[in-house]
Design a protein around this motif. Structure first.
Motif, PDB file in Angstrom:
ATOM      1  N   LEU A 184      35.485 -73.348  18.239  1.00 18.12           N
ATOM      2  CA  LEU A 184      34.637 -73.867  19.121  1.00 18.12           C
ATOM      3  C   LEU A 184      34.777 -75.422  19.450  1.00 18.12           C
ATOM      4  CD1 LEU A 184      31.231 -72.285  17.684  1.00 18.12           C
ATOM      5  CD2 LEU A 184      32.181 -72.053  20.000  1.00 18.12           C
ATOM      6  N   SER A 185      35.545 -75.804  18.572  1.00 19.13           N
ATOM      7  CA  SER A 185      35.852 -77.341  18.869  1.00 19.13           C
ATOM      8  C   SER A 185      36.620 -77.678  20.143  1.00 19.13           C
ATOM      9  CB  SER A 185      36.734 -78.054  17.815  1.00 19.13           C
ATOM     10  OG  SER A 185      37.020 -79.268  17.879  1.00 19.13           O
ATOM     11  N   ALA A 186      36.280 -78.486  20.935  1.00 21.28           N
ATOM     12  CA  ALA A 186      37.081 -78.779  22.282  1.00 21.28           C
ATOM     13  C   ALA A 186      37.961 -79.767  22.041  1.00 21.28           C
ATOM     14  CB  ALA A 186      36.209 -79.303  23.255  1.00 21.28           C
ATOM     15  N   VAL A 187      38.360 -80.332  21.101  1.00 21.22           N
ATOM     16  CA  VAL A 187      39.379 -81.453  20.591  1.00 21.22           C
ATOM     17  C   VAL A 187      40.673 -80.785  20.494  1.00 21.22           C
ATOM     18  CG1 VAL A 187      40.341 -82.827  18.871  1.00 21.22           C
ATOM     19  CG2 VAL A 187      37.739 -82.676  19.076  1.00 21.22           C
ATOM     20  N   GLU A 188      41.725 -81.481  21.464  1.00 27.73           N
ATOM     21  CA  GLU A 188      42.856 -81.128  21.561  1.00 27.73           C
ATOM     22  C   GLU A 188      43.933 -81.935  20.425  1.00 27.73           C
ATOM     23  OE1 GLU A 188      46.317 -80.796  25.099  1.00 27.73           O
ATOM     24  OE2 GLU A 188      44.401 -81.994  25.359  1.00 27.73           O
TER      25      GLU A 188
ATOM     26  N   ARG B 294      43.804 -76.321  21.485  1.00 30.28           N
ATOM     27  CA  ARG B 294      42.228 -76.855  21.601  1.00 30.28           C
ATOM     28  C   ARG B 294      41.509 -75.665  21.409  1.00 30.28           C
ATOM     29  NH1 ARG B 294      41.721 -77.961  27.705  1.00 30.28           N
ATOM     30  NH2 ARG B 294      43.470 -79.834  27.117  1.00 30.28           N
ATOM     31  N   GLY B 295      40.291 -75.687  20.955  1.00 34.34           N
ATOM     32  CA  GLY B 295      39.297 -74.692  20.696  1.00 34.34           C
ATOM     33  C   GLY B 295      38.490 -74.636  22.228  1.00 34.34           C
TER      34      GLY B 295
ATOM     35  N   HIS C 133      47.157 -73.499  23.577  1.00 35.63           N
ATOM     36  CA  HIS C 133      46.877 -72.403  22.653  1.00 35.63           C
ATOM     37  C   HIS C 133      45.599 -72.589  22.453  1.00 35.63           C
ATOM     38  CE1 HIS C 133      50.943 -70.741  21.474  1.00 35.63           C
ATOM     39  NE2 HIS C 133      50.979 -72.078  22.221  1.00 35.63           N
ATOM     40  N   SER C 134      44.408 -71.531  22.787  1.00 32.16           N
ATOM     41  CA  SER C 134      42.998 -71.543  22.406  1.00 32.16           C
ATOM     42  C   SER C 134      42.513 -70.214  22.235  1.00 32.16           C
ATOM     43  CB  SER C 134      42.318 -72.341  23.889  1.00 32.16           C
ATOM     44  OG  SER C 134      40.984 -72.332  23.811  1.00 32.16           O
ATOM     45  N   TYR C 135      41.135 -70.102  22.550  1.00 31.77           N
ATOM     46  CA  TYR C 135      40.498 -68.941  22.523  1.00 31.77           C
ATOM     47  C   TYR C 135      39.646 -68.489  23.554  1.00 31.77           C
ATOM     48  CZ  TYR C 135      41.806 -69.604  17.383  1.00 31.77           C
ATOM     49  OH  TYR C 135      42.599 -69.694  16.358  1.00 31.77           O
ATOM     50  N   ALA C 136      39.368 -67.011  23.659  1.00 33.95           N
ATOM     51  CA  ALA C 136      38.662 -66.734  24.820  1.00 33.95           C
ATOM     52  C   ALA C 136      37.887 -65.463  24.592  1.00 33.95           C
ATOM     53  CB  ALA C 136      39.443 -66.842  26.016  1.00 33.95           C
ATOM     54  N   ASN C 137      36.651 -65.124  25.022  1.00 38.18           N
ATOM     55  CA  ASN C 137      36.128 -63.898  25.072  1.00 38.18           C
ATOM     56  C   ASN C 137      36.835 -62.898  26.081  1.00 38.18           C
ATOM     57  OD1 ASN C 137      33.546 -65.796  24.368  1.00 38.18           O
ATOM     58  ND2 ASN C 137      33.361 -63.961  23.111  1.00 38.18           N
TER      59      ASN C 137
END
Length: 603
Positions: free
Chosen positions: A529-533, A543-544, A595-599
């Motif tokens: 969940l963290s938006a920090v890059e 980045r979250g 590189h992040s995450y998504a639903n």
């Protein structure tokens, strides 16, 4: 591998441990004690050895039994007789609570097998043999020798899981336990192991529960060590454990460490980058061999106050520590499109994690077959990470990143469980669990951030277990509330339902089928969940995504089981579906691949 056990027991305690006893408790289908039932120990050819009758509370005990192969025959007027095979009997055994069915019904729930194993439609009871105990180094290692179906045990890190990837909840005398606590168990202390698949809503999405029933000494104590050490390299795993008992009280401790030392370690990889216009960039990384080591430590001190069949109070103060120092990697980066441009890569990383915790647990058996359990766990996690990444072209740095992270996480978990058994054999279970977490991370170096996050999850459920003839059923419904906020951004709150259905039908003593269906809620982690890059290299960063939402995990399982003697054969089919599943997601932003995450839609 070594194991040393030093015991301090009074004379009466020593005598009781020397004798080979068989004990247990007998109840009817309404879970009421069956007094004055006949309990007869026979040889395998039905010759009488010894016998007794159950007491007012249904309990029985056969004493001073020599090692051998036996059959335990239990009978009472108006009930189906029950036979248990105790082949290879070598040590004191508690067969637990046994149920006699009405004479008007066939007994289809209990299957008696050899090798001190009792298979029921809903669980298995395993009594470790003398050979299995002597071959085991600790409680986790014992699972390898018990050969439970579909169970996967990693002896190196002590992890236990199912072959389908689902988790396993470990318990000691009915209380939830960590793998470190189970690793600290001395095999000689284990009376039996209870193994149950699809355990119900109390254990969330766990695929199975393994409960160790461990003996307690009235007076005395023990000290044990087990470990392994490679003579060629730095690989080692060492565990110390000890306990002192006095009447209902027990004070115990354990300490363990695991050192891993790699003489040579490297990472080679090939990457293909596809840009918006369809063009591609191919990059290969070849690293030089380097050394690496990491150290893990864990320990705890526990006070346990227990009166059998009445109450238990357990208080534990413990810690875990992970240190992965000075990982240095060097290598070269080659690009297919620019073969004459070879970049030297240097990377350095240092990770440390320290986590003390306090765990308070209380359970009590109330009147009228009621049960209450309360559990509170407080945890503090302190993390430190330092890393650098450099790319040099002709000796000059073209990319030079440094990152330092200091993180603090506070969490509090509270859980309450209530159960009520009825005369018809049914049981109602209700419970609630709340988790509150707060994270404070500071990032310094090339990029500087400060991030604070709050998260709260509440889970409540109600479940009923019953039986209709040969059909056993379990119906339940759970509700999950999830809340998350990253300071400076909007929070979100979601609710979801978690229904569960389990049906089990026993055709006879050997054959049974079961069908299980459930819906679980899967929450994103704080790191996702963290938006920090965080910069990875010249082309990539991590980045979250604070917009992640919990998703539903649907699972159905069908099993056909056959158990007889030492054989346990099964046919199993499982279907999984994840709606709006959280999965890795890569996208382009400011000339970088993030590189992040998504639903995603489904999985």
């Amino acid at each position: 591998m070594k194991r040393i056990i030093l015991s301090m027991l009074c004379l009466t305690a020593c005598i009781s441990l020397m004798a080979q006893n068989i004990s247990g408790k007998l109840v009817d289908e309404a879970q009421q004690p069956l007094p004055y039932a006949n309990v007869v120990l026979q040889t395998v050819d039905s010759a009488f050895v010894t016998g007794t009758t159950t007491g007012e509370k249904g309990e029985f005990k056969l004493q001073k039994i020599v090692a051998g192969d036996y059959r335990l025959a239990i009978s009472s007027i108006g009930y189906q007789s029950l036979y248990l095979s105790l082949q290879g009997f070598e040590r004191t055994a508690d067969v637990g609570t046994l149920t006699l069915a009405d004479a008007s019904q066939e007994l289809g729930e209990v299957t008696v097998t050899a090798s001190s194993r009792v298979s029921r439609a809903d669980q298995k009871l395993i009594f470790p043999s003398k050979k299995q105990i002597s071959a085991s180094n600790n409680g986790v290692d014992m699972l390898r020798h018990l050969m439970l179906p579909r169970l996967r045990v990693n002896s190196m890190d002590g992890s236990v899981g199912m072959t389908d990837g689902s988790s396993v909840q470990l318990c000691i005398n009915g209380r939830k336990a960590t793998k470190e606590e189970v690793t600290a168990l001395l095999p000689e202390e284990v009376i039996r192991v209870e193994f149950q698949e699809d355990p119900g809503l109390r254990y969330g999405d766990a695929g199975a529960v393994i409960n160790y029933i461990v003996r307690r000494y009235e007076v005395g104590g023990s000290f044990g060590y087990n470990g392994m050490q490679s003579l060629k390299s730095g690989f080692g795993n060492h565990n110390l454990t000890g306990k002192v008992n006095f009447k209902q009280s027990e004070i115990s401790f354990y300490y363990g460490n695991r050192l891993q030392y790699f003489n040579e370690i490297w990472f080679d990889k090939n990457e293909t980058f596809t840009f918006e216009d369809g063009s591609q960039y191919h990059r290969s990384q070849y690293a030089e061999a380097n050394k690496k080591k990491n150290l893990q430590q864990w320990g705890a001190v526990t006070y346990n106050l227990q009166e059998t069949d009445k109450y238990m109070l357990n208080a534990t103060v413990g810690f875990s520590h992970y240190n992965d120092p000075d990982l240095r990697m060097k290598g070269k980066l080659y690009t297919e499109e620019f073969p004459n441009s070879v970049t030297d890569r240097e990377e350095w990383n240092h990770d440390r994690n320290l986590s003390p915790y306090l765990d308070l647990y209380f359970q009590k058996n109330l009147k009228h077959k009621q049960f209450l359990a309360l559990n509170v766990v407080g945890t503090y996690i302190n993390t430190k990470n330092r890393s650098s990444y450099t790319e040099l072209l002709s000796g000059e740095p073209v990319v030079d990143y440094y990152s330092g992270i200091r993180g603090k996480k506070y969490s509090l978990i509270g859980e309450g469980i209530y159960e009520k058994a009825f005369k018809d054999g049914g049981k109602l279970s209700v419970g609630v669990r709340h988790t509150q977490g707060y994270t404070d991370n500071d990032y310094n170096g090339t990029l500087q951030y400060s991030s604070q996050m709050k998260q709260a999850d509440t889970y409540a459920y109600a479940q009923y277990n019953g039986k209709w003839g040969k059909l056993g059923y379990r119906l339940g419904m759970g509700v999950t509330r999830s809340w998350f906020q990253q300071i400076g951004q909007e929070d979100y709150e979601t609710y979801s339902l978690n229904p569960r259905l389990n049906l089990t039908y026993a055709f006879n003593d050997q054959w049974s089928i079961s069908l299980n269906g459930n819906v679980n809620t899967m929450n994103p982690s704080l790191s996702q969940l963290s938006a920090v890059e965080q910069l990875t290299d010249s082309l990539q960063s991590e980045r979250g995504n604070p917009n992640l939402k919990p998703y539903s995990y649907y699972r159905s399982t069908f099993r056909l089981n056959y158990s007889k003697g030492k054989w346990d054969i099964g046919l199993r089919n499982q279907y999984n579906y994840r709606d709006k599943a959280i999965m890795p997601h890569i996208y382009r932003e400011d000339d970088r691949f993030v590189h992040s995450y998504a639903n995603h839609s489904s999985f």
